[in-house]
Design a protein around this motif. Sequence first.
Motif: not given
Length: 69
Positions: A5-12, A17-20, A24-28, A33-38
Amino acid sequence: MKQASTLKLLRVREGMTQAKVAEVLGITTNYYYKLENNYCPISGKYMETLAKLYDVTIEEINEESGVIL
């Protein structure tokens, strides 16, 4: 774990966007989405990049209380 949830707060907060962030991370986007949602653990390599991207420490990402918005 509050990390996701911290990752989502920081991103927002950064207006990203999750895509951006995935780009940056070089992943899909799906994997981010899986990382951000644990659904998957976040490796140290990605944690370092995320901390730099959001201008926070790894500890702030890991804190149960989250980060200051």
